[in-house]
Design an enzyme around this catalytic site. Structure first.
Site, PDB file in Angstrom:
ATOM      1  CG  ASN A 108      -0.278   0.196   2.519  1.00 57.83           C
ATOM      2  OD1 ASN A 108       0.958   0.221   2.587  1.00 57.83           O
ATOM      3  ND2 ASN A 108      -1.045   0.330   3.580  1.00 57.83           N
ATOM      4  N   GLY A 163       6.765   2.126   1.958  1.00 57.12           N
ATOM      5  CA  GLY A 163       7.579   1.688   0.816  1.00 57.12           C
ATOM      6  C   GLY A 163       7.529   2.702  -0.313  1.00 57.12           C
ATOM      7  CB  ILE A 213      -2.110  -7.128   3.771  1.00 57.10           C
ATOM      8  CG1 ILE A 213      -1.707  -6.287   4.993  1.00 57.10           C
ATOM      9  CG2 ILE A 213      -0.963  -7.286   2.788  1.00 57.10           C
ATOM     10  CD1 ILE A 213      -0.722  -6.985   5.917  1.00 57.10           C
ATOM     11  CD  GLN A 238       3.815   0.278  13.015  1.00 59.14           C
ATOM     12  OE1 GLN A 238       4.667   1.067  12.593  1.00 59.14           O
ATOM     13  NE2 GLN A 238       3.967  -0.340  14.168  1.00 59.14           N
ATOM     14  CE1 TYR A 298       7.104  -4.911  14.032  1.00 58.13           C
ATOM     15  CE2 TYR A 298       8.953  -5.378  15.497  1.00 58.13           C
ATOM     16  CZ  TYR A 298       8.360  -5.439  14.241  1.00 58.13           C
ATOM     17  OH  TYR A 298       9.042  -6.030  13.198  1.00 58.13           O
ATOM     18  CE  LYS A 321       5.983  -8.072  12.078  1.00 58.42           C
ATOM     19  NZ  LYS A 321       6.027  -8.581  10.704  1.00 58.42           N
ATOM     20  NE  ARG A 372      14.194   3.890  21.152  1.00 57.73           N
ATOM     21  CZ  ARG A 372      14.423   3.509  19.906  1.00 57.73           C
ATOM     22  NH1 ARG A 372      13.978   4.245  18.916  1.00 57.73           N
ATOM     23  NH2 ARG A 372      15.080   2.410  19.640  1.00 57.73           N
TER      24      ARG A 372
HETATM   25  P1  NAD Z   1       9.245  -1.283   5.836  1.00 56.15           P
HETATM   26  O1  NAD Z   1       8.333  -0.377   6.579  1.00 56.15           O
HETATM   27  O2  NAD Z   1      10.353  -0.668   5.051  1.00 56.15           O
HETATM   28  O3  NAD Z   1       8.408  -2.199   4.839  1.00 56.15           O
HETATM   29  C1  NAD Z   1       7.075  -2.559   5.077  1.00 56.15           C
HETATM   30  C2  NAD Z   1       6.349  -2.522   3.734  1.00 56.15           C
HETATM   31  O4  NAD Z   1       4.997  -2.937   3.963  1.00 56.15           O
HETATM   32  C3  NAD Z   1       6.290  -1.139   3.111  1.00 56.15           C
HETATM   33  O5  NAD Z   1       6.551  -1.222   1.725  1.00 56.15           O
HETATM   34  C4  NAD Z   1       4.868  -0.676   3.367  1.00 56.15           C
HETATM   35  O6  NAD Z   1       4.420   0.250   2.407  1.00 56.15           O
HETATM   36  C5  NAD Z   1       4.119  -1.992   3.325  1.00 56.15           C
HETATM   37  N1  NAD Z   1       2.884  -1.998   4.106  1.00 56.15           N
HETATM   38  C6  NAD Z   1       2.694  -1.545   5.371  1.00 56.15           C
HETATM   39  N2  NAD Z   1       1.432  -1.735   5.752  1.00 56.15           N
HETATM   40  C7  NAD Z   1       0.790  -2.327   4.711  1.00 56.15           C
HETATM   41  C8  NAD Z   1      -0.537  -2.755   4.499  1.00 56.15           C
HETATM   42  N3  NAD Z   1      -1.493  -2.607   5.438  1.00 56.15           N
HETATM   43  N4  NAD Z   1      -0.849  -3.325   3.299  1.00 56.15           N
HETATM   44  C9  NAD Z   1       0.094  -3.459   2.341  1.00 56.15           C
HETATM   45  N5  NAD Z   1       1.383  -3.055   2.483  1.00 56.15           N
HETATM   46  C10 NAD Z   1       1.714  -2.498   3.652  1.00 56.15           C
HETATM   47  O7  NAD Z   1       9.795  -2.332   6.892  1.00 56.15           O
HETATM   48  P2  NAD Z   1      11.019  -3.360   6.767  1.00 56.15           P
HETATM   49  O8  NAD Z   1      12.054  -2.933   7.727  1.00 56.15           O
HETATM   50  O9  NAD Z   1      11.367  -3.581   5.346  1.00 56.15           O
HETATM   51  O10 NAD Z   1      10.344  -4.665   7.376  1.00 56.15           O
HETATM   52  C11 NAD Z   1       9.837  -5.720   6.552  1.00 56.15           C
HETATM   53  C12 NAD Z   1       9.355  -6.840   7.449  1.00 56.15           C
HETATM   54  O11 NAD Z   1      10.439  -7.360   8.217  1.00 56.15           O
HETATM   55  C13 NAD Z   1       8.285  -6.407   8.457  1.00 56.15           C
HETATM   56  O12 NAD Z   1       7.348  -7.456   8.575  1.00 56.15           O
HETATM   57  C14 NAD Z   1       9.056  -6.252   9.755  1.00 56.15           C
HETATM   58  O13 NAD Z   1       8.230  -6.440  10.873  1.00 56.15           O
HETATM   59  C15 NAD Z   1      10.090  -7.336   9.598  1.00 56.15           C
HETATM   60  N6  NAD Z   1      11.312  -7.120  10.386  1.00 56.15           N
HETATM   61  C16 NAD Z   1      12.118  -6.041  10.100  1.00 56.15           C
HETATM   62  C17 NAD Z   1      13.284  -5.888  10.838  1.00 56.15           C
HETATM   63  C18 NAD Z   1      14.227  -4.734  10.572  1.00 56.15           C
HETATM   64  O14 NAD Z   1      15.241  -4.650  11.265  1.00 56.15           O
HETATM   65  N7  NAD Z   1      13.976  -3.866   9.602  1.00 56.15           N
HETATM   66  C19 NAD Z   1      13.607  -6.787  11.844  1.00 56.15           C
HETATM   67  C20 NAD Z   1      12.751  -7.846  12.113  1.00 56.15           C
HETATM   68  C21 NAD Z   1      11.613  -8.013  11.348  1.00 56.15           C
END
Ligand code: NAD
Length: 307
Positions: A32, A36, A52, A75, A140, A144, A264
């Site tokens: 969405n 991103g 989603i 999120q 958060y 998850k 935090r």
């Molecule tokens: P990010 O915010 O860059 O990416 C999330 C993506 O999901 C974005 O493109 C956003 O537009 C999209 N999105 C959000 N809500 C949506 C919705 N309701 N419908 C459709 N699309 C939606 O985050 P990221 O860091 O790339 O994380 C990706 C995944 O990895 C997430 O599930 C996050 O919880 C997990 N994760 C990330 C980390 C980290 O260190 N970055 C660590 C552990 C887990």
């Protein structure tokens, strides 16, 4: 393979999409674009703009008939989750349920879920395995964990093939300071703008930082080896935020002031995950050292700034 990547336009997702396409897969992105960006997407990615949580997602998935769904949409901002736990739960748990509902009639689809080290919360010992107790210390982490439980239940009830990957703190190019493992992105931004590095608490808290390309590699291994289980995706090495700031300062070649502030809410003291389980079942290994990953992250950011 035909693969749907939810959240494919995000930080981790855009790398996963890029790598999957380079390896010859047909990749559909469902996003969405809340955090991103279309600019990060590989030109051959097939884009489906949508949320989603919406019902329409079910028919979209049925029309694509994917071999694999890599579910990254979330999120992913811990601070946001504390300020707005309802929205956090709605995207991370309800959004996951919507995708699971779509999968119940797709018996051969492999569902791969991005979970997080945040679900372990504070542990008394140093290296965490998949068998350790789960005690999230942020909304958060809790959302998850809830999503994980739904995946387990649906997998049992509908014989769904699923994998849960608990990522450590991911970093690399395109990460914004807002996300989950955002401290490196934050430091990058502060160094670029010659501003002091802000460290929460005493800076002696530790993290297991994994480079984004290694996470992308782990996702592909789990898909290729058909591993239907729960795995940590991590380096098994940790570094304190104070140490990290010194390494990064040295790497950037700039002289940066450091400032320490309030701890935090929801912050974990120590986080280091063992990835032995995944390493025993596949050839995947993290291949970027912290120095290499930080150098690539810094090069990308510095080049981007000078454009
Ligand atoms: P990010 O915010 O860059 O990416 C999330 C993506 O999901 C974005 O493109 C956003 O537009 C999209 N999105 C959000 N809500 C949506 C919705 N309701 N419908 C459709 N699309 C939606 O985050 P990221 O860091 O790339 O994380 C990706 C995944 O990895 C997430 O599930 C996050 O919880 C997990 N994760 C990330 C980390 C980290 O260190 N970055 C660590 C552990 C887990």
């Amino acid at each position: 393979m035909r693969i749907i990547v939810t959240g494919g336009a995000g930080f981790i997702g855009s790398h996963v999409v890029e790598d999957l396409i380079s390896n010859g897969h047909e990749v559909h992105v469902l996003d969405n674009f809340s955090t991103g960006s279309r600019d990060w997407l590989h030109p051959s990615a097939l884009i489906h703009a949508g949320d989603i949580r919406r019902r329409a997602v079910v028919s979209l998935i049925h029309s694509i008939q994917p071999d694999v769904i890599v579910h990254l949409a979330a999120q992913a901002d811990v601070k946001q989750s504390q300020e707005n736990p309802y929205d956090d739960l709605a995207v991370n748990a309800s959004g996951t349920i919507r995708l699971l509902q779509a999968c119940t009639s797709l018996k051969n689809t492999h569902f791969i879920f991005a979970s997080t080290s945040a679900i372990y919360g504070d542990q008394s010992h140093t290296t965490i395995t998949e068998n350790d107790s789960l005690q999230p210390s942020s909304c958060y982490g809790l959302s998850k964990w809830t999503a994980e439980q739904y995946i387990r239940l649906f997998s049992q009830q509908y014989e769904l093939r699923s994998s849960i990957l608990r990522f450590a703190n991911v970093y690399g190019p395109r990460q914004t300071p807002k996300g989950e493992g955002g401290v490196i992105a934050l430091f990058t931004d502060r160094i670029l703008h010659n501003k002091p590095l802000l460290i929460h608490g005493d800076g002696e808290q530790t993290r297991d930082f994994i480079y984004v390309k290694d996470v992308s590699g782990a996702i592909q291994s789990v898909a290729e080896y058909h591993l239907y289980d729960t795995f940590n995706v991590s380096t098994g090495k940790s570094v304190s935020i104070n140490e990290l700031s010194l390494i990064y300062e040295q790497l950037s070649g700039r002289n940066i002031e450091r400032q320490w502030g309030e701890k935090r809410i929801g912050d974990i003291r120590h986080s280091c995950l063992s990835a032995n389980k995944l390493q025993q079942l596949s050839t995947w290994r993290p291949s970027y050292s912290l120095h290499q990953g930080l150098a690539l992250t810094w090069q990308y950011a510095a080049a981007f700034q000078s454009v």
